[in-house]
Design a protein around this motif. Sequence first.
Motif, PDB file in Angstrom:
ATOM      1  N   SER A 154      10.423 -18.306  -3.890  1.00 41.48           N
ATOM      2  CA  SER A 154       9.664 -17.568  -4.902  1.00 41.48           C
ATOM      3  C   SER A 154       8.270 -17.203  -4.381  1.00 41.48           C
ATOM      4  O   SER A 154       7.811 -16.060  -4.541  1.00 41.48           O
ATOM      5  CB  SER A 154       9.552 -18.394  -6.173  1.00 41.48           C
ATOM      6  N   ASN A 155       7.611 -18.170  -3.761  1.00 41.36           N
ATOM      7  CA  ASN A 155       6.283 -17.901  -3.228  1.00 41.36           C
ATOM      8  C   ASN A 155       6.320 -16.906  -2.063  1.00 41.36           C
ATOM      9  O   ASN A 155       5.398 -16.112  -1.898  1.00 41.36           O
ATOM     10  CB  ASN A 155       5.592 -19.197  -2.806  1.00 41.36           C
ATOM     11  N   GLN A 156       7.386 -16.956  -1.257  1.00 38.93           N
ATOM     12  CA  GLN A 156       7.517 -15.977  -0.172  1.00 38.93           C
ATOM     13  C   GLN A 156       7.664 -14.564  -0.730  1.00 38.93           C
ATOM     14  O   GLN A 156       7.056 -13.618  -0.219  1.00 38.93           O
ATOM     15  CB  GLN A 156       8.736 -16.297   0.706  1.00 38.93           C
ATOM     16  N   VAL A 157       8.453 -14.429  -1.782  1.00 38.92           N
ATOM     17  CA  VAL A 157       8.641 -13.117  -2.406  1.00 38.92           C
ATOM     18  C   VAL A 157       7.309 -12.598  -2.954  1.00 38.92           C
ATOM     19  O   VAL A 157       6.932 -11.439  -2.731  1.00 38.92           O
ATOM     20  CB  VAL A 157       9.712 -13.186  -3.521  1.00 38.92           C
ATOM     21  N   HIS A 158       6.559 -13.458  -3.648  1.00 40.48           N
ATOM     22  CA  HIS A 158       5.273 -13.040  -4.202  1.00 40.48           C
ATOM     23  C   HIS A 158       4.250 -12.762  -3.104  1.00 40.48           C
ATOM     24  O   HIS A 158       3.426 -11.854  -3.229  1.00 40.48           O
ATOM     25  CB  HIS A 158       4.744 -14.082  -5.186  1.00 40.48           C
ATOM     26  N   PHE A 159       4.302 -13.536  -2.037  1.00 40.72           N
ATOM     27  CA  PHE A 159       3.417 -13.314  -0.900  1.00 40.72           C
ATOM     28  C   PHE A 159       3.687 -11.932  -0.291  1.00 40.72           C
ATOM     29  O   PHE A 159       2.754 -11.162  -0.026  1.00 40.72           O
ATOM     30  CB  PHE A 159       3.629 -14.418   0.150  1.00 40.72           C
ATOM     31  N   MET A 160       4.963 -11.613  -0.084  1.00 42.37           N
ATOM     32  CA  MET A 160       5.335 -10.317   0.474  1.00 42.37           C
ATOM     33  C   MET A 160       4.980  -9.180  -0.492  1.00 42.37           C
ATOM     34  O   MET A 160       4.565  -8.097  -0.065  1.00 42.37           O
ATOM     35  CB  MET A 160       6.819 -10.278   0.827  1.00 42.37           C
ATOM     36  N   LYS A 161       5.125  -9.420  -1.784  1.00 46.03           N
ATOM     37  CA  LYS A 161       4.734  -8.421  -2.786  1.00 46.03           C
ATOM     38  C   LYS A 161       3.244  -8.129  -2.669  1.00 46.03           C
ATOM     39  O   LYS A 161       2.813  -6.972  -2.684  1.00 46.03           O
ATOM     40  CB  LYS A 161       5.065  -8.920  -4.193  1.00 46.03           C
ATOM     41  N   ASN A 162       2.454  -9.179  -2.517  1.00 45.65           N
ATOM     42  CA  ASN A 162       1.009  -8.993  -2.377  1.00 45.65           C
ATOM     43  C   ASN A 162       0.656  -8.272  -1.076  1.00 45.65           C
ATOM     44  O   ASN A 162      -0.309  -7.516  -1.027  1.00 45.65           O
ATOM     45  CB  ASN A 162       0.284 -10.332  -2.474  1.00 45.65           C
ATOM     46  N   LEU A 163       1.429  -8.517  -0.018  1.00 44.51           N
ATOM     47  CA  LEU A 163       1.214  -7.763   1.215  1.00 44.51           C
ATOM     48  C   LEU A 163       1.491  -6.281   0.998  1.00 44.51           C
ATOM     49  O   LEU A 163       0.779  -5.419   1.525  1.00 44.51           O
ATOM     50  CB  LEU A 163       2.096  -8.293   2.343  1.00 44.51           C
ATOM     51  N   GLY A 164       2.522  -5.976   0.200  1.00 46.23           N
ATOM     52  CA  GLY A 164       2.809  -4.587  -0.152  1.00 46.23           C
ATOM     53  C   GLY A 164       1.673  -3.967  -0.953  1.00 46.23           C
ATOM     54  O   GLY A 164       1.286  -2.813  -0.725  1.00 46.23           O
ATOM     55  N   LEU A 165       1.123  -4.746  -1.894  1.00 42.57           N
ATOM     56  CA  LEU A 165      -0.033  -4.266  -2.655  1.00 42.57           C
ATOM     57  C   LEU A 165      -1.219  -4.028  -1.729  1.00 42.57           C
ATOM     58  O   LEU A 165      -1.951  -3.040  -1.883  1.00 42.57           O
ATOM     59  CB  LEU A 165      -0.425  -5.282  -3.735  1.00 42.57           C
ATOM     60  N   LEU A 166      -1.413  -4.924  -0.775  1.00 44.93           N
ATOM     61  CA  LEU A 166      -2.500  -4.763   0.188  1.00 44.93           C
ATOM     62  C   LEU A 166      -2.322  -3.468   0.985  1.00 44.93           C
ATOM     63  O   LEU A 166      -3.287  -2.721   1.194  1.00 44.93           O
ATOM     64  CB  LEU A 166      -2.564  -5.970   1.127  1.00 44.93           C
ATOM     65  N   GLY A 167      -1.097  -3.183   1.387  1.00 45.91           N
ATOM     66  CA  GLY A 167      -0.824  -1.928   2.089  1.00 45.91           C
ATOM     67  C   GLY A 167      -1.139  -0.717   1.224  1.00 45.91           C
ATOM     68  O   GLY A 167      -1.734   0.259   1.689  1.00 45.91           O
ATOM     69  N   GLY A 168      -0.754  -0.770  -0.039  1.00 46.07           N
ATOM     70  CA  GLY A 168      -1.066   0.325  -0.957  1.00 46.07           C
ATOM     71  C   GLY A 168      -2.561   0.498  -1.145  1.00 46.07           C
ATOM     72  O   GLY A 168      -3.064   1.621  -1.218  1.00 46.07           O
ATOM     73  N   LEU A 169      -3.283  -0.618  -1.228  1.00 42.97           N
ATOM     74  CA  LEU A 169      -4.737  -0.543  -1.377  1.00 42.97           C
ATOM     75  C   LEU A 169      -5.398   0.044  -0.132  1.00 42.97           C
ATOM     76  O   LEU A 169      -6.358   0.806  -0.225  1.00 42.97           O
ATOM     77  CB  LEU A 169      -5.311  -1.929  -1.678  1.00 42.97           C
TER      78      LEU A 169
ATOM     79  N   ALA B 114      -8.036   4.743   2.317  1.00 42.63           N
ATOM     80  CA  ALA B 114      -8.103   5.763   3.360  1.00 42.63           C
ATOM     81  C   ALA B 114      -7.866   7.175   2.825  1.00 42.63           C
ATOM     82  O   ALA B 114      -8.136   8.152   3.516  1.00 42.63           O
ATOM     83  CB  ALA B 114      -7.073   5.461   4.449  1.00 42.63           C
ATOM     84  N   ASP B 115      -7.395   7.298   1.597  1.00 46.71           N
ATOM     85  CA  ASP B 115      -7.037   8.597   1.025  1.00 46.71           C
ATOM     86  C   ASP B 115      -8.282   9.421   0.711  1.00 46.71           C
ATOM     87  O   ASP B 115      -9.143   8.994  -0.055  1.00 46.71           O
ATOM     88  CB  ASP B 115      -6.226   8.397  -0.258  1.00 46.71           C
ATOM     89  N   THR B 116      -8.369  10.586   1.297  1.00 50.67           N
ATOM     90  CA  THR B 116      -9.505  11.478   1.047  1.00 50.67           C
ATOM     91  C   THR B 116      -9.149  12.569   0.044  1.00 50.67           C
ATOM     92  O   THR B 116      -9.912  13.516  -0.136  1.00 50.67           O
ATOM     93  CB  THR B 116      -9.982  12.129   2.353  1.00 50.67           C
ATOM     94  N   GLU B 117      -7.987  12.479  -0.569  1.00 46.14           N
ATOM     95  CA  GLU B 117      -7.505  13.446  -1.565  1.00 46.14           C
ATOM     96  C   GLU B 117      -7.410  14.853  -0.987  1.00 46.14           C
ATOM     97  O   GLU B 117      -7.661  15.837  -1.670  1.00 46.14           O
ATOM     98  CB  GLU B 117      -8.394  13.443  -2.800  1.00 46.14           C
ATOM     99  N   GLY B 118      -7.074  14.955   0.277  1.00 48.92           N
ATOM    100  CA  GLY B 118      -6.931  16.256   0.897  1.00 48.92           C
ATOM    101  C   GLY B 118      -8.240  16.862   1.380  1.00 48.92           C
ATOM    102  O   GLY B 118      -8.241  17.897   2.029  1.00 48.92           O
ATOM    103  N   ARG B 119      -9.341  16.225   1.025  1.00 51.81           N
ATOM    104  CA  ARG B 119     -10.640  16.717   1.499  1.00 51.81           C
ATOM    105  C   ARG B 119     -10.915  16.088   2.858  1.00 51.81           C
ATOM    106  O   ARG B 119     -10.437  14.998   3.152  1.00 51.81           O
ATOM    107  CB  ARG B 119     -11.741  16.336   0.516  1.00 51.81           C
ATOM    108  N   PRO B 120     -11.713  16.760   3.661  1.00 53.15           N
ATOM    109  CA  PRO B 120     -12.023  16.181   4.969  1.00 53.15           C
ATOM    110  C   PRO B 120     -12.761  14.855   4.837  1.00 53.15           C
ATOM    111  O   PRO B 120     -13.587  14.684   3.942  1.00 53.15           O
ATOM    112  CB  PRO B 120     -12.951  17.224   5.609  1.00 53.15           C
ATOM    113  N   GLY B 121     -12.436  13.921   5.720  1.00 59.50           N
ATOM    114  CA  GLY B 121     -13.102  12.632   5.733  1.00 59.50           C
ATOM    115  C   GLY B 121     -14.442  12.713   6.450  1.00 59.50           C
ATOM    116  O   GLY B 121     -14.808  13.742   7.022  1.00 59.50           O
TER     117      GLY B 121
END
Length: 181
Positions: free
Chosen positions: A112-127, A132-139
């Motif tokens: 259970s903790n491994q699943v939640h840990f991996m879920k949080n890693l996925g959230l970290l990737g999304g964050l 990094a998202d510039t909404e199509g505008r130049p960075g």
Amino acid sequence: MKPVRSLARVMLSGIFVVSGARGLQNPGQLASTAKPVTDRLAPLIENTMPGVPTDTESLVRINSAVQLGAGLMLATGRFSRPAALLLAGTLLPTTAAGHPFWSNDDPATRTSNQVHFMKNLGLLGGLLLAAADTEGRPGLRWRAGHRVGHSRRSVRRAVRTARREARIAVRSAATARRIPG
């Protein structure tokens, strides 16, 4: 593409808004889980920021307040890139404290903790993507490079113009010397 970004930000921020609000309402519930991590972080916090409280409940409240505030900023699109970085920063100690699968002996709890840990890693990737998202505008990097290139072209143009003007002035002076009187 704007509606997709907006919806994705709201969906990504939802867990942080809810958990931040819950943590502010009842920090004692999370304090026992957070204690092993806060005990390790307290000396570092005391050395770098002497005025910040280092007791577990205060740190849970601070973390919850940051999650609630940054989650709302991400959801509304206000300062979404810094908000995503703040949320990523709060997610690291939360994940280490809440889902230490490496210290579980019970196989069901460990899984259970491994699943939640991996879920949080996925959230970290999304964050990180949201940060990094510039909404199509130049960075900033592109803008700086573009400004440098523009400046170089402007300087080259000014040098060519100055040389041309100097040649014209030399020719005019030579012509003026040849004219009598």
